[in-house]
Design an enzyme around this catalytic site. Sequence first.
Site, PDB file in Angstrom:
ATOM      1  N   GLU A  86      40.512  -9.539 -66.010  1.00  0.00           N
ATOM      2  CA  GLU A  86      41.244  -9.792 -64.773  1.00  0.00           C
ATOM      3  C   GLU A  86      40.545  -9.135 -63.597  1.00  0.00           C
ATOM      4  O   GLU A  86      39.987  -8.041 -63.708  1.00  0.00           O
ATOM      5  CB  GLU A  86      42.679  -9.256 -64.865  1.00  0.00           C
ATOM      6  CG  GLU A  86      43.500  -9.639 -63.646  1.00  0.00           C
ATOM      7  CD  GLU A  86      44.963  -9.241 -63.723  1.00  0.00           C
ATOM      8  OE1 GLU A  86      45.339  -8.480 -64.613  1.00  0.00           O
ATOM      9  OE2 GLU A  86      45.717  -9.707 -62.862  1.00  0.00           O
ATOM     10  N   GLU A  89      52.674  -6.378 -71.587  1.00  0.00           N
ATOM     11  CA  GLU A  89      51.615  -7.272 -71.103  1.00  0.00           C
ATOM     12  C   GLU A  89      50.282  -6.564 -71.295  1.00  0.00           C
ATOM     13  O   GLU A  89      50.168  -5.366 -71.030  1.00  0.00           O
ATOM     14  CB  GLU A  89      51.846  -7.587 -69.605  1.00  0.00           C
ATOM     15  CG  GLU A  89      50.665  -8.310 -68.954  1.00  0.00           C
ATOM     16  CD  GLU A  89      50.912  -8.689 -67.485  1.00  0.00           C
ATOM     17  OE1 GLU A  89      52.071  -8.931 -67.090  1.00  0.00           O
ATOM     18  OE2 GLU A  89      49.919  -8.736 -66.728  1.00  0.00           O
TER      19      GLU A  89
HETATM   20  C1  LIG Z   1      48.247 -15.275 -63.316  1.00  0.00           C
HETATM   21  O1  LIG Z   1      47.597 -14.140 -63.733  1.00  0.00           O
HETATM   22  C2  LIG Z   1      47.869 -12.960 -63.059  1.00  0.00           C
HETATM   23  C3  LIG Z   1      47.028 -11.919 -63.651  1.00  0.00           C
HETATM   24  O2  LIG Z   1      47.514 -11.435 -64.835  1.00  0.00           O
HETATM   25  C4  LIG Z   1      49.331 -12.630 -63.109  1.00  0.00           C
HETATM   26  O3  LIG Z   1      49.634 -11.453 -62.448  1.00  0.00           O
HETATM   27  C5  LIG Z   1      50.070 -13.756 -62.537  1.00  0.00           C
HETATM   28  O4  LIG Z   1      51.431 -13.517 -62.641  1.00  0.00           O
HETATM   29  C6  LIG Z   1      49.699 -15.009 -63.258  1.00  0.00           C
HETATM   30  N1  LIG Z   1      50.442 -16.100 -62.755  1.00  0.00           N
HETATM   31  C7  LIG Z   1      51.123 -16.824 -63.579  1.00  0.00           C
HETATM   32  C8  LIG Z   1      51.967 -17.883 -63.023  1.00  0.00           C
HETATM   33  O5  LIG Z   1      51.061 -16.663 -64.764  1.00  0.00           O
END
Ligand SMILES: *[C@@H]1O[C@H](CO)[C@@H](O)[C@H](O)[C@H]1NC(C)=O
Length: 321
Positions: A143, A138
């Site tokens: 962020e 990832e």
């Molecule tokens: C949304 O973004 C955050 C930041 O990367 C991540 O940790 C989180 O899992 C995300 N949620 C989804 C459902 O993708």
Amino acid sequence: MFSVSAITVATLLFSSQAHAATYAITDNYVGQSLLDAFIYDAIPDPTNGRVVYVDQTTAVAQNLTYASDDSVIIRSDSTTILDPAGAGRNSIRLKSSKVYTNGATVFNIRHMPEGCGTWPAVWSFGETDGAQWPALGEIDILEGVNNQPNDQVALHTATGCTVPETRDQTGTTLMTDCDANIVGNPGCGVESASAVSFGPGFNSNGGGWYAVERTADFIKVWFWARNDAAVPSGVAEGSDSVTTDNWGTPTAYFPGDTCNMEKFFGAHNFIINLTFCGAWAGADDVYSAAGCPSTCVDYVNNNPADFANAYFDFAWIKHYD
Ligand SMILES: *[C@@H]1O[C@H](CO)[C@@H](O)[C@H](O)[C@H]1NC(C)=O
Ligand SMILES: *[C@@H]1O[C@H](CO)[C@@H](O)[C@H](O)[C@H]1NC(C)=O
């Protein structure tokens, strides 16, 4: 001696060719074509956010996504008071239909979601062929939470990928082990040195350009604010080719010396999402340290109008290979 230096010369020549960092555009997403390049990922938030990721029909009906010729708005609901016993605030998670590996991607962003309780992100991860996160890695490009001023870049990987403490980057190393299995999954984070790289500061400055470059040997992330005189030629104009060698020192540099990039990072989908509260934004200490009112969930439930600025405005996204 002779053969050793011949090998050295050959190696240098080969590597300079292999790393030739001029790329040509392959994907040019602007206006409706940007939205069309993504699917609406109406899944439960794995980080337990106070959110409901809606499907395309709902997003369009509630005008949570909207494209004009040169602008794409991606936002949460900002009108509904939530039942504390019910579901979270409607919002969007977009996932690119295409997957990407090596190359450079530039995101021209005018505005990003801001406000207490918000946790927006532009990032990528791999799930090709059913691989389970974090097997294919990832990359968090943009962020942060709760109006923090500085972006936080991070990699999250399977066990065995580390980066040196000191490296050629403008940001500050937060962690050197990228292993997602470490308690709390901090990842190998880098805090941007720019106080206009996130949240209200980013927005009042007109946003800017985020870029990521992936090769077999490294991952780099850059940010240039809208008024940054150092924004490289090609990036600001959205040219048909870019030369990353001219982009200067990145915000975050993750060299491959102690992280085999081809092993820990696979084909990635880009994700644009906005969640609320959850494991990071809603952690009691993080939320209150940001000077935010009440508790995160109560605030998100009861103050819909405060989320009128919880939106992305993308001018374009371009990928170069
Ligand atoms: C949304 O973004 C955050 C930041 O990367 C991540 O940790 C989180 O899992 C995300 N949620 C989804 C459902 O993708
Ligand atoms: C949808 O949102 C866009 C962008 O904010 C706005 O210009 C447009 O008027 C909205 N459409 C409706 C039907 O409200």
